[in-house]
Design an enzyme around this catalytic site. Structure first.
Site, PDB file in Angstrom:
ATOM      1  N   SER A 135      25.583  25.124  -9.145  1.00 48.63           N
ATOM      2  CA  SER A 135      24.856  24.418  -8.096  1.00 48.63           C
ATOM      3  C   SER A 135      25.202  22.947  -8.219  1.00 48.63           C
ATOM      4  CB  SER A 135      23.341  24.600  -8.277  1.00 48.63           C
ATOM      5  OG  SER A 135      22.610  23.726  -7.430  1.00 48.63           O
ATOM      6  N   TYR A 148      15.585  24.337 -13.704  1.00 50.55           N
ATOM      7  CA  TYR A 148      16.679  24.904 -12.899  1.00 50.55           C
ATOM      8  C   TYR A 148      17.933  24.060 -13.100  1.00 50.55           C
ATOM      9  CZ  TYR A 148      19.449  26.530  -8.951  1.00 50.55           C
ATOM     10  OH  TYR A 148      20.458  27.033  -8.177  1.00 50.55           O
TER      11      TYR A 148
END
Length: 279
Positions: A135, A148
């Site tokens: 990501s 995350y």
């Protein structure tokens, strides 16, 4: 199109779109999902080249079994796409240990454990391509995504090292860093801390709300994103890092500028920390 793709997390998002596009191109594809009922339509559309695999990446027995099944079915694994992943929203202080530990099991350790099982296959073949879905949050950190971010930073670090270890064996590594895409990542699949601390309202709290509000309306198109990943895999010289989405590029450039500013501003202090040994 003799290559065999093994794609995890195929029930939704990038995994589903990648499975459909690679099958349409004529590849053989192991379509992995925690529940094979979620992918039966994909397999039914390509009965000769699609193979449904039950796989929860947090379960070691299912990892071993899935690799064995794919090899028995297709004889090789040429492209592994580690796509399975989940989100969790909350400031660092708000985050609940059980939740972020589980996220690490899915996003990082599951990816690592499956890769460990596939690497011997690729070493024997003297070729292969491992695509790890990270990501932009693995390079540029966002509030409300502390853990995350940490899982994706871990994926990036692991993948960069893996690339340096395996290149001479004919094994390629590509790290995918998307920004916001219209998948289910910020929808039902993402959990949120039940703890809310008012002091974080302007930072983590605001981004929590923005993430939920933007779900389903992000600029990223999963169809185009999947096509970009396939293009990278099919290229003669695939990138180690592939950003997907204008926001990913914008935030990466912000991070690079921040790093340059810190490095240049503190250059003298940095160099001054060395003390060469006298001869």
């Amino acid at each position: 199109m003799n290559k065999v793709w093994f794609i995890t997390g195929c029930s939704t998002g990038f995994g589903r779109e990648l499975a459909q596009q690679t099958l349409a191109l004529g590849y053989k594809v192991a379509v992995a999902s925690r529940n094979t009922e979620d992918v039966k339509d994909i397999v039914a559309a390509y009965p000769e080249t699609a193979f449904a695999v039950k796989l929860d990446v947090t379960k070691a027995d299912e990892i071993s079994s899935s690799v064995k099944q794919v090899l028995e079915k297709f004889g090789s694994i040429d492209v592994l796409v580690n796509n399975a992943g989940i989100g969790y929203f909350g400031a660092a202080e708000e985050s609940e240990e059980a939740e972020f530990r589980h996220m690490f099991e899915v996003n990082f350790f599951g990816l690592v454990n499956l890769t460990q099982k596939v690497l011997p296959v690729m070493r024997k073949q003297k070729n292969g391509h491992i695509v790890n879905i990270a990501s932009i949050a693995g390079f540029f950190a966002f509030p409300a995504l502390s853990f995350y971010n940490a899982t994706k930073f871990a994926v990036v670090g692991y993948s960069e090292s893996l690339a340096k270890e395996t290149g001479h064996l004919g094994i390629k590594i590509t790290i995918i860093a998307p920004s916001g895409f219209r998948t289910d990542w910020a929808g039902r699949s993402a959990k949120e801390s039940s703890i809310v601390i008012d002091d974080y309202a302007p930072t983590a709290g605001a981004n929590r709300a923005n993430l939920r509000k933007a779900s389903g309306h992000q600029p990223g198109d999963p169809v185009k994103g999947a096509a970009a990943i396939i293009k990278a895999v099919e290229s003669e010289n695939p990138p180690l890092h592939l950003l997907l989405g204008a926001a990913a590029l914008k935030n990466a450039r912000i991070k690079l500028a921040e790093l340059k500013n810190d490095f240049d501003t503190w250059e003298a202090t940095t160099i001054g920390a060395d003390s060469p040994l006298s001869e």
